[in-house]
Scaffold this active site. Sequence first.
Site, PDB file in Angstrom:
ATOM      1  N   TYR A 130      -4.237  -7.885  24.658  1.00  0.00           N
ATOM      2  CA  TYR A 130      -3.065  -8.760  24.524  1.00  0.00           C
ATOM      3  C   TYR A 130      -1.910  -8.252  25.395  1.00  0.00           C
ATOM      4  O   TYR A 130      -1.151  -9.035  25.957  1.00  0.00           O
ATOM      5  CB  TYR A 130      -2.617  -8.868  23.054  1.00  0.00           C
ATOM      6  CG  TYR A 130      -3.217 -10.053  22.346  1.00  0.00           C
ATOM      7  CD1 TYR A 130      -4.532 -10.021  21.880  1.00  0.00           C
ATOM      8  CD2 TYR A 130      -2.494 -11.223  22.160  1.00  0.00           C
ATOM      9  CE1 TYR A 130      -5.094 -11.113  21.240  1.00  0.00           C
ATOM     10  CE2 TYR A 130      -3.043 -12.320  21.518  1.00  0.00           C
ATOM     11  CZ  TYR A 130      -4.342 -12.261  21.061  1.00  0.00           C
ATOM     12  OH  TYR A 130      -4.891 -13.348  20.444  1.00  0.00           O
ATOM     13  N   THR A 187     -10.921  -7.344   8.260  1.00  0.00           N
ATOM     14  CA  THR A 187      -9.486  -7.057   8.105  1.00  0.00           C
ATOM     15  C   THR A 187      -8.941  -6.422   9.371  1.00  0.00           C
ATOM     16  O   THR A 187      -7.881  -6.799   9.865  1.00  0.00           O
ATOM     17  CB  THR A 187      -9.244  -6.151   6.872  1.00  0.00           C
ATOM     18  OG1 THR A 187      -9.613  -6.889   5.708  1.00  0.00           O
ATOM     19  CG2 THR A 187      -7.790  -5.721   6.760  1.00  0.00           C
ATOM     20  N   GLY A 193       0.820  -1.212   0.000  1.00  0.00           N
ATOM     21  CA  GLY A 193       0.000   0.000   0.000  1.00  0.00           C
ATOM     22  C   GLY A 193       0.851   1.259   0.000  1.00  0.00           C
ATOM     23  O   GLY A 193       2.080   1.207  -0.078  1.00  0.00           O
ATOM     24  N   PHE A 194       0.173   2.361   0.117  1.00  0.00           N
ATOM     25  CA  PHE A 194       0.845   3.662   0.111  1.00  0.00           C
ATOM     26  C   PHE A 194       1.861   3.753   1.256  1.00  0.00           C
ATOM     27  O   PHE A 194       3.075   3.839   1.033  1.00  0.00           O
ATOM     28  CB  PHE A 194      -0.242   4.743   0.182  1.00  0.00           C
ATOM     29  CG  PHE A 194       0.204   6.086   0.649  1.00  0.00           C
ATOM     30  CD1 PHE A 194       1.341   6.691   0.115  1.00  0.00           C
ATOM     31  CD2 PHE A 194      -0.519   6.783   1.622  1.00  0.00           C
ATOM     32  CE1 PHE A 194       1.755   7.945   0.551  1.00  0.00           C
ATOM     33  CE2 PHE A 194      -0.112   8.028   2.055  1.00  0.00           C
ATOM     34  CZ  PHE A 194       1.030   8.610   1.527  1.00  0.00           C
ATOM     35  N   TYR A 233     -14.954   0.951   9.326  1.00  0.00           N
ATOM     36  CA  TYR A 233     -13.545   1.354   9.458  1.00  0.00           C
ATOM     37  C   TYR A 233     -13.274   1.857  10.875  1.00  0.00           C
ATOM     38  O   TYR A 233     -12.393   1.344  11.572  1.00  0.00           O
ATOM     39  CB  TYR A 233     -13.241   2.446   8.436  1.00  0.00           C
ATOM     40  CG  TYR A 233     -11.793   2.896   8.406  1.00  0.00           C
ATOM     41  CD1 TYR A 233     -10.797   2.060   7.906  1.00  0.00           C
ATOM     42  CD2 TYR A 233     -11.426   4.163   8.862  1.00  0.00           C
ATOM     43  CE1 TYR A 233      -9.472   2.479   7.858  1.00  0.00           C
ATOM     44  CE2 TYR A 233     -10.096   4.585   8.815  1.00  0.00           C
ATOM     45  CZ  TYR A 233      -9.125   3.739   8.310  1.00  0.00           C
ATOM     46  OH  TYR A 233      -7.812   4.148   8.271  1.00  0.00           O
ATOM     47  N   LYS A 245       2.377 -13.160  19.658  1.00  0.00           N
ATOM     48  CA  LYS A 245       2.422 -13.874  20.942  1.00  0.00           C
ATOM     49  C   LYS A 245       3.255 -15.149  20.802  1.00  0.00           C
ATOM     50  O   LYS A 245       4.101 -15.465  21.642  1.00  0.00           O
ATOM     51  CB  LYS A 245       0.994 -14.209  21.366  1.00  0.00           C
ATOM     52  CG  LYS A 245       0.879 -14.990  22.639  1.00  0.00           C
ATOM     53  CD  LYS A 245      -0.568 -15.151  23.048  1.00  0.00           C
ATOM     54  CE  LYS A 245      -0.675 -16.136  24.179  1.00  0.00           C
ATOM     55  NZ  LYS A 245      -1.556 -17.263  23.851  1.00  0.00           N
ATOM     56  N   ARG A 261      -9.386  10.318  -1.711  1.00  0.00           N
ATOM     57  CA  ARG A 261      -8.773  11.085  -0.620  1.00  0.00           C
ATOM     58  C   ARG A 261      -8.467  12.485  -1.136  1.00  0.00           C
ATOM     59  O   ARG A 261      -8.111  12.671  -2.307  1.00  0.00           O
ATOM     60  CB  ARG A 261      -7.527  10.383  -0.093  1.00  0.00           C
ATOM     61  CG  ARG A 261      -7.950   9.231   0.821  1.00  0.00           C
ATOM     62  CD  ARG A 261      -6.821   8.732   1.661  1.00  0.00           C
ATOM     63  NE  ARG A 261      -6.282   7.506   1.124  1.00  0.00           N
ATOM     64  CZ  ARG A 261      -5.368   6.765   1.754  1.00  0.00           C
ATOM     65  NH1 ARG A 261      -4.919   7.130   2.929  1.00  0.00           N
ATOM     66  NH2 ARG A 261      -4.922   5.655   1.226  1.00  0.00           N
ATOM     67  N   THR A 270      -6.131  -2.973  -2.191  1.00  0.00           N
ATOM     68  CA  THR A 270      -5.966  -1.565  -2.601  1.00  0.00           C
ATOM     69  C   THR A 270      -4.515  -1.261  -2.960  1.00  0.00           C
ATOM     70  O   THR A 270      -4.242  -0.287  -3.646  1.00  0.00           O
ATOM     71  CB  THR A 270      -6.396  -0.597  -1.478  1.00  0.00           C
ATOM     72  OG1 THR A 270      -5.718  -0.970  -0.283  1.00  0.00           O
ATOM     73  CG2 THR A 270      -7.881  -0.623  -1.280  1.00  0.00           C
ATOM     74  N   GLY A 271      -3.614  -2.071  -2.475  1.00  0.00           N
ATOM     75  CA  GLY A 271      -2.203  -1.869  -2.807  1.00  0.00           C
ATOM     76  C   GLY A 271      -1.875  -2.592  -4.102  1.00  0.00           C
ATOM     77  O   GLY A 271      -2.686  -3.380  -4.608  1.00  0.00           O
TER      78      GLY A 271
HETATM   79  N1  LIG Z   1      -2.847   7.216   4.771  1.00  0.00           N
HETATM   80  C1  LIG Z   1      -3.436   7.754   5.798  1.00  0.00           C
HETATM   81  O1  LIG Z   1      -3.646   8.971   5.831  1.00  0.00           O
HETATM   82  C2  LIG Z   1      -3.827   6.936   6.991  1.00  0.00           C
HETATM   83  C3  LIG Z   1      -4.429   7.593   8.078  1.00  0.00           C
HETATM   84  C4  LIG Z   1      -4.807   6.836   9.182  1.00  0.00           C
HETATM   85  C5  LIG Z   1      -4.547   5.482   9.239  1.00  0.00           C
HETATM   86  N2  LIG Z   1      -3.956   4.885   8.170  1.00  0.00           N
HETATM   87  C6  LIG Z   1      -3.755   3.425   8.269  1.00  0.00           C
HETATM   88  O2  LIG Z   1      -2.508   3.053   7.723  1.00  0.00           O
HETATM   89  C7  LIG Z   1      -2.613   1.794   7.051  1.00  0.00           C
HETATM   90  C8  LIG Z   1      -2.109   1.937   5.635  1.00  0.00           C
HETATM   91  O3  LIG Z   1      -2.903   2.898   4.948  1.00  0.00           O
HETATM   92  P1  LIG Z   1      -2.576   3.366   3.463  1.00  0.00           P
HETATM   93  O4  LIG Z   1      -2.944   4.779   3.361  1.00  0.00           O
HETATM   94  O5  LIG Z   1      -1.234   2.929   3.087  1.00  0.00           O
HETATM   95  O6  LIG Z   1      -3.690   2.535   2.659  1.00  0.00           O
HETATM   96  P2  LIG Z   1      -3.540   1.565   1.408  1.00  0.00           P
HETATM   97  O7  LIG Z   1      -4.917   1.181   1.002  1.00  0.00           O
HETATM   98  O8  LIG Z   1      -2.661   2.168   0.376  1.00  0.00           O
HETATM   99  O9  LIG Z   1      -2.777   0.332   2.035  1.00  0.00           O
HETATM  100  C9  LIG Z   1      -3.421  -0.715   2.712  1.00  0.00           C
HETATM  101  C10 LIG Z   1      -2.823  -2.023   2.231  1.00  0.00           C
HETATM  102  O10 LIG Z   1      -3.444  -3.100   2.942  1.00  0.00           O
HETATM  103  C11 LIG Z   1      -3.742  -4.128   2.002  1.00  0.00           C
HETATM  104  N3  LIG Z   1      -4.852  -4.919   2.533  1.00  0.00           N
HETATM  105  C12 LIG Z   1      -6.143  -4.559   2.701  1.00  0.00           C
HETATM  106  N4  LIG Z   1      -6.848  -5.560   3.214  1.00  0.00           N
HETATM  107  C13 LIG Z   1      -5.985  -6.603   3.390  1.00  0.00           C
HETATM  108  C14 LIG Z   1      -6.112  -7.921   3.880  1.00  0.00           C
HETATM  109  N5  LIG Z   1      -7.288  -8.389   4.306  1.00  0.00           N
HETATM  110  N6  LIG Z   1      -5.013  -8.709   3.904  1.00  0.00           N
HETATM  111  C15 LIG Z   1      -3.798  -8.247   3.461  1.00  0.00           C
HETATM  112  N7  LIG Z   1      -3.627  -7.001   2.991  1.00  0.00           N
HETATM  113  C16 LIG Z   1      -4.704  -6.190   2.955  1.00  0.00           C
HETATM  114  C17 LIG Z   1      -4.077  -3.404   0.724  1.00  0.00           C
HETATM  115  O11 LIG Z   1      -3.996  -4.211  -0.436  1.00  0.00           O
HETATM  116  C18 LIG Z   1      -3.049  -2.278   0.747  1.00  0.00           C
HETATM  117  O12 LIG Z   1      -1.847  -2.639   0.118  1.00  0.00           O
HETATM  118  C19 LIG Z   1      -4.076   1.379   7.142  1.00  0.00           C
HETATM  119  O13 LIG Z   1      -4.223   0.470   8.200  1.00  0.00           O
HETATM  120  C20 LIG Z   1      -4.795   2.660   7.454  1.00  0.00           C
HETATM  121  O14 LIG Z   1      -5.967   2.446   8.185  1.00  0.00           O
HETATM  122  C21 LIG Z   1      -3.608   5.570   7.043  1.00  0.00           C
END
Ligand SMILES: NC(=O)c1ccc[n+]([C@@H]2O[C@H](COP(=O)([O-])OP(=O)(O)OC[C@H]3O[C@@H](n4cnc5c(N)ncnc54)[C@H](O)[C@@H]3O)[C@@H](O)[C@H]2O)c1
Length: 328
Positions: free
Chosen positions: A171, A104, A24-25, A157, A117, A198, A49-50
């Site tokens: 945990y 998830t 992902g991002f 979410y 753990k 976004r 999403t990645g």
């Molecule tokens: N970018 C932000 O501003 C932001 C803000 C708050 C929290 N976050 C958290 O940071 C994390 C990463 O966010 P991001 O912006 O990179 O989003 P993103 O969508 O780019 O990355 C999320 C990644 O998780 C993978 N994924 C989703 N469901 C999955 C599953 N069941 N099994 C395996 N992989 C799975 C997707 O394919 C993707 O590569 C997330 O948990 C998000 O909630 C991000």
Amino acid sequence: MIPQAEKGKQMHLSKRIMVTGGCGFLGSHLCERLLEQGHDVLCVDNCFTGTKRNIRHLLNHPDFEFIRHDVTFPLYLEVDEIYNMACPASPIHYQFDPVQTTKTSVHGAINMLGLAKRVRARILQASTSEVYGDPEVHPQPESYWGRVNPIGIRSCYDEGKRCAETLFFDYYRQHRLKIKVARIFNTYGPRMHPNDGRVVSNFIVQALKNEPITVFGQGQQTRSFCYVDDLIEGLIGLMNSSDEMIGPVNLGNPAEFTIMELARKVIELTGSASEVIYKPLPQDDPRQRKPDIALARKELQWQPVVGLDEGLKKTIAYFERLLEEENR
Ligand SMILES: NC(=O)c1ccc[n+]([C@@H]2O[C@H](COP(=O)([O-])OP(=O)(O)OC[C@H]3O[C@@H](n4cnc5c(N)ncnc54)[C@H](O)[C@@H]3O)[C@@H](O)[C@H]2O)c1
């Protein structure tokens, strides 16, 4: 001169680190940074999403492995640290299959905590400012419990992430696990998904295509925007902090901008001919969002250093390249 990666290994600082959501991002930047520090990195992602494109440049690295796996199912591997980043993060994506989103967050957390753990790994949860919901307290300190709608369209979410935090703390209390909880505020930068709705990516893509820039409401709602490099430093700093520093800790940029200000900046920096158009506010859209980062400053000696103009310029350059590739 000894390369950075070799130096880390020679000093026996090299760890086996799993990054879920590593395609992902944020996850892809984290994998890259951890490799630079000389660690063995295992990227686990189901590519919902990645995309593999985000880690293409890492695939030939000798210390990098990619495993296609859905974290809602258990996974058994020997690792020293886990960064649990897997979860769709934008409303368009997490509302696409809300039940899977909750799974998830919740089953994913249970599976990763179970693994931590079993192998006694440190584990960090990528939580979110969304746990504060539509806050009555501004800016939001970690002690604020939030105001979240449990039955709305964002709840899969928000409540999923809240439950994941609960699991992490249980945990910790029940099994003495070494946990870390980061509450991440809006982060932006290269490799954001171009069509995930976004605000930063939306505005930039619309501006580069000279299409109207869509502002919800009157654009007076505020957001804070953290550049990805700053956020990654914060996450790694938290993981490497003392065992007592479990969080939750806010990570974000406290500089606050209205959505209208962001729209104007993007138009200026892209030199776009786009006009702003207004659309109704979506349900449960927070009016204000700004992190109180006093805890991160004190305990992690961390604060963002990249200003909005500088970060936007780098992000705009990325989207320009992406759109060029698409048009080729
Ligand atoms: N970018 C932000 O501003 C932001 C803000 C708050 C929290 N976050 C958290 O940071 C994390 C990463 O966010 P991001 O912006 O990179 O989003 P993103 O969508 O780019 O990355 C999320 C990644 O998780 C993978 N994924 C989703 N469901 C999955 C599953 N069941 N099994 C395996 N992989 C799975 C997707 O394919 C993707 O590569 C997330 O948990 C998000 O909630 C991000």
